[in-house]
Design a protein around this motif. Structure first.
Motif: not given
Ligand SMILES: [Zn+2]
Ligand SMILES: Cc1ncc(COP(=O)(O)O)c(C=O)c1O
Length: 397
Positions: A31, A28, A15, A33, A12
């Protein structure tokens, strides 16, 4: 799913969480992402001679640096496009060399094929039956073509203003086409609503699948190899969502870290004045864009008012010591026509933003006299011949 030896998973970009490519398929889980494929570069055994000995026949010739083996790929031998010398443009820009990377020579006429060959291969590896995306047009056509080849159903959401060729060809490839009134954001909203309802649809959407920028990084590999390992001083790229730009920066970093080249080229994002969130953020020194409220440009492929990957794009521009430039639609269309008249190369309006952007950068004194400048012609001009022709009509021709 069969992966290449060095491919070691997805990371990611926000994160840092890591995912096995078998389980991590899109964004992700922690999060939301963007996921980026990573490699164990110590396990990559590539040198200039090895590459030079291979035929220049497809982007899959770099398979050690791609997630999947060429043998398993859903491919039509995309990539391996020419890098065309443009002496007239070099004179005009006052630089040593100008070369156009002509991505119009891809199976569906644009660089989108490089992303879709990898994303569709991943879809097959994950056992998908259907793929889906919203697009300004070209990516939708490419997705329908690769899905057809892999015997998957493609669900393609395009805005009403997408070019006729892309809409027609989605149908010709057997795709399920939804034309949505409005612009790319409206097509995106309709797509998201439909994906919610169909959990068997596998997204091949920009930066939702981790594999589109991964395919596009091969443009950079090819450019430096075609220049006999000379790194160009500048690469100007027509930037919308930034998939190709982020991909090329990744490709350059990989080649540098593998010792194949010494430095990364300066990357320049070219946009249209009517929708230039990256240029605005770059000039203001911001790390993230602010969405454009009323985007308005004839260049559909780069009319992306809210590019979610802007932090990554801006980082690539700054890390490579490049920049960002916006020009007007009229200048962009003039540039497409000038390149076609004088060099023979057919650039679609979106792509010609790279040419008019390069002109503007030259006027600003951004290049010195002996630099090598590469322009990305991301797609064939004849896909939007009507737009180019009507610009001439506007001039009484
Ligand atoms: Zn992430
Ligand atoms: C011809 C063409 N050039 C450039 C772009 C912008 O692509 P990116 O997401 O890589 O910025 C697009 C996207 O639709 C396109 O169709």
């Amino acid at each position: 799913m069969e992966t290449t030896d060095a491919y070691d998973g997805l990371e990611c970009v926000d994160c840092g969480a890591r995912f096995d490519p078998e389980e991590g398929t899109h964004r992700c889980d922690d999060c939301g992402g963007i996921l980026d494929p990573t490699y164990d570069y110590d396990a990559v055994d590539l040198d200039r001679e090895t590459l030079a000995a291979r035929p220049f026949d497809s982007m899959w010739r770099y398979e050690e640096l791609l997630p999947f083996a060429r043998e398993a790929a859903v491919t039509m031998d995309e990539g391996a496009t020419p890098l065309v010398e443009c002496p007239d443009l070099a004179d005009e820009l006052g630089v040593g060399r100008v070369l156009i990377k002509d991505e119009g020579r891809n199976p569906t006429g644009t660089f989108k094929d490089r992303g879709q060959t990898v994303a569709t291969t991943a879809a097959v590896g994950h056992g998908a039956s259907d793929v889906a995306l919203a697009s300004a047009g070209n990516a939708g056509q490419a997705a329908a073509a690769y899905a057809g080849r892999a015997d998957l159903d493609a669900h393609v959401f395009l805005p009403a203003r997408a070019g006729f060729t892309t809409k027609a060809m989605v149908n010709v490839h057997g795709g399920d086409l939804t034309v949505v009134g409005g612009r790319i954001g409206d097509a995106g909203a309709a797509y998201e609503e439909a994906v919610e309802e169909h959990d068997d649809w596998y997204p091949v959407q920009t930066f939702v699948t981790p594999y589109r920028h991964e395919g596009k990084k091969t443009m950079l590999y090819e450019i430096v190899e075609q220049l006999d390992w000379e790194v160009p001083d500048a690469i100007v790229y027509p930037t919308g969502g930034g998939v190709g730009l982020v991909g090329m920066h990744k490709g350059a970093t990989e080649f540098r870290d593998l010792g194949l080249i010494d430095e990364v080229p300066a990357l320049y994002a070219a946009q249209a004045t009517g929708c230039a969130p990256i240029v605005d953020a770059f000039e203001a020194g911001r790390d993230v864009h602010e969405p454009v409220e009323h985007p308005d440009t004839i260049c559909g492929g780069i009319e992306i008012p809210d590019p979610g990957a802007s932090p990554w794009i801006l980082e690539a521009l700054r890390e490579s010591d490049g920049g960002a430039v916006a020009t007007d639609d009229d200048e962009i269309l003039d540039a497409a026509i000038a390149v076609a008249e004088r060099e023979g190369i057919e650039m679609a309006p979106t792509c010609a933003a790279a040419a008019s952007g390069a002109w503007e950068l030259a006027d600003r004194g951004e290049f010195d006299g002996d630099e090598t400048v590469v322009l990305l012609n991301t797609g064939a001009g004849n896909k939007e011949a009507d737009v180019l022709r009507s610009h001439l009509m506007g001039q009484g021709i």
